[in-house]
Design a protein around this motif. Structure first.
Motif, PDB file in Angstrom:
ATOM      1  N   ASP A   1       0.815  -1.217   0.000  1.00 20.73           N
ATOM      2  CA  ASP A   1       0.000   0.000   0.000  1.00 20.73           C
ATOM      3  C   ASP A   1       0.848   1.266   0.000  1.00 20.73           C
ATOM      4  N   HIS A   2       2.193   1.121  -0.020  1.00 21.30           N
ATOM      5  CA  HIS A   2       3.067   2.285   0.065  1.00 21.30           C
ATOM      6  C   HIS A   2       3.683   2.692  -1.268  1.00 21.30           C
ATOM      7  N   LEU A   3       3.350   1.993  -2.352  1.00 22.67           N
ATOM      8  CA  LEU A   3       3.914   2.337  -3.649  1.00 22.67           C
ATOM      9  C   LEU A   3       3.236   3.583  -4.210  1.00 22.67           C
ATOM     10  N   CYS A   4       3.975   4.343  -5.018  1.00 25.18           N
ATOM     11  CA  CYS A   4       3.436   5.603  -5.524  1.00 25.18           C
ATOM     12  C   CYS A   4       2.182   5.405  -6.373  1.00 25.18           C
ATOM     13  N   PHE A   5       2.049   4.236  -7.007  1.00 29.27           N
ATOM     14  CA  PHE A   5       0.925   4.018  -7.904  1.00 29.27           C
ATOM     15  C   PHE A   5      -0.209   3.197  -7.290  1.00 29.27           C
ATOM     16  N   THR A   6      -0.041   2.659  -6.087  1.00 27.58           N
ATOM     17  CA  THR A   6      -1.077   1.815  -5.495  1.00 27.58           C
ATOM     18  C   THR A   6      -2.419   2.532  -5.348  1.00 27.58           C
ATOM     19  N   PRO A   7      -2.473   3.746  -4.788  1.00 26.77           N
ATOM     20  CA  PRO A   7      -3.772   4.416  -4.646  1.00 26.77           C
ATOM     21  C   PRO A   7      -4.484   4.640  -5.974  1.00 26.77           C
ATOM     22  N   SER A   8      -3.711   4.847  -7.047  1.00 25.00           N
ATOM     23  CA  SER A   8      -4.322   5.054  -8.359  1.00 25.00           C
ATOM     24  C   SER A   8      -5.029   3.798  -8.848  1.00 25.00           C
ATOM     25  N   LEU A   9      -4.596   2.635  -8.369  1.00 28.75           N
ATOM     26  CA  LEU A   9      -5.208   1.367  -8.771  1.00 28.75           C
ATOM     27  C   LEU A   9      -6.336   0.945  -7.842  1.00 28.75           C
TER      28      LEU A   9
END
Length: 334
Positions: free
Chosen positions: A98-106
């Motif tokens: 959940d800490h990757l820069c793109f996770t929230p976008s997915l």
């Protein structure tokens, strides 16, 4: 119909380390893995990514170097495209980082099961996350979903469960959602065919294991390029290894560590294949001594191995970012 719209993807796994990918493969059956769509970034080498037919690669190595507008546009573009390109994101069970820069976008506002990614899951705020408020909170929620405004590594309310090995005392805020697993126990319980499948995914062969068996000392490196200079890092390692027989030494390079150790340590065997050391240990690779600054890979070594754990106090930059840590604070002293 889009090629990814098939309902057979009942799971999604978003990971950027071979360690967490290995954990996911251990907790999943072959059928569950076959029904998983993976999102990988640069932490998963292409040699491994390409063994998963159902995956999408999101390069992020240069993401921090981009200016604010460029980073914002890349994340927003992914956020807008994701529901149409991968419609199963709205219903599949979500696993991973959940800490990757793109996770929230997915993930948007959906909940997920977070997979352990090393010591960070047990630290208070290893990435220096800033709590957002006011108009910035509103904009981030609107553009990228609420996960982008919450503390990562399982600590947000959007992390429904957190898979942990218990390498350190579990933070109070994770205790109610933590699921503890024992990697050696889970590996031993697998059918031989399942073990072979996982070894194949990581390109492990017997010749490789034979070569590793000839070494009795290992150094686990870490990706500390942002906190420490190359000369300082090499200097720390040289001091740690000054009394070690270099013919018996294996340097196990972290998958995200880009240092050229073959040049820094001429004649020393450098193992830079993107394979989690935890898996090699489970396959019987044994050492007498293990050196590291703070790699948690040493926690899965047999008790007969002598651990030389320097801790973050070896450099002020590491101490400031990650805090003091010693081997006694870890798994053996919860």
């Amino acid at each position: 119909m889009h090629k990814y719209s098939t309902p057979r993807f009942s799971r999604v796994c978003i990971v950027d380390t071979v360690y967490s990918l290995f954990i996911y493969l251990l907790i999943s059956s072959k059928e569950e893995t076959d029904h998983t769509f993976f999102f990988f970034s640069d932490g998963i080498d292409a040699s491994i990514r390409n063994r998963f037919p159902n995956h999408y690669y999101i390069p992020s190595k240069d993401f921090p170097k981009r200016n604010f507008i460029s980073r914002l546009w890349l994340r927003l573009k992914l956020r807008l495209v994701a529901p149409f390109k991968w419609p199963f994101l709205s219903s599949a069970d979500l696993y991973g980082h959940d800490h990757l820069c793109f996770t929230p976008s997915l993930t948007g506002n959906r909940k997920m099961t977070v997979l352990e990614d090393g010591m960070g899951n047990y630290c208070d705020n290893p990435f220096g996350f800033v709590e957002y408020s006011g108009i910035e909170l509103l904009i981030r929620n609107l553009l990228f979903g609420p996960l982008s405004t919450k503390r990562p590594l399982g600590k947000s309310s959007y992390a429904e469960k957190v898979i942990l090995t218990g390498m350190k005392s579990i933070p109070e805020e994770l205790k109610q959602k933590a699921i503890l697993i024992d990697l050696p126990q889970m590996w031993d319980a697998l059918e031989e065919s399942e073990k072979g499948r996982i070894c194949c995914l990581f390109s492990i062969d017997f010749a490789m294991l034979k070569e590793l068996s000839q070494k009795d000392t290992v150094l686990f490196t870490q990706p500390f390029a942002d906190e420490i200079t190359l000369d300082e890092l090499i200097g720390i390692y040289r001091k740690m290894l000054e009394n070690v027989d270099k013919d018996k030494l294996l340097i196990k390079r972290h998958p995200r560590d880009m240092v050229d150790y073959k040049t820094a340590f001429p004649g020393v065997c450098v193992f830079d294949k993107p394979i989690p050391m935890e898996l090699l240990t489970l396959l019987g690779v044994r050492f007498k001594d293990a050196y590291t600054i703070s790699s948690t890979a040493v926690l899965l070594l047999p008790p007969t191995v002598k651990i030389h754990f320097s801790g973050h106090a070896v450099h002020p930059g590491l101490l400031e970012k990650y805090g003091d840590i010693q081997i006694g604070n870890l798994k053996g002293n919860k």
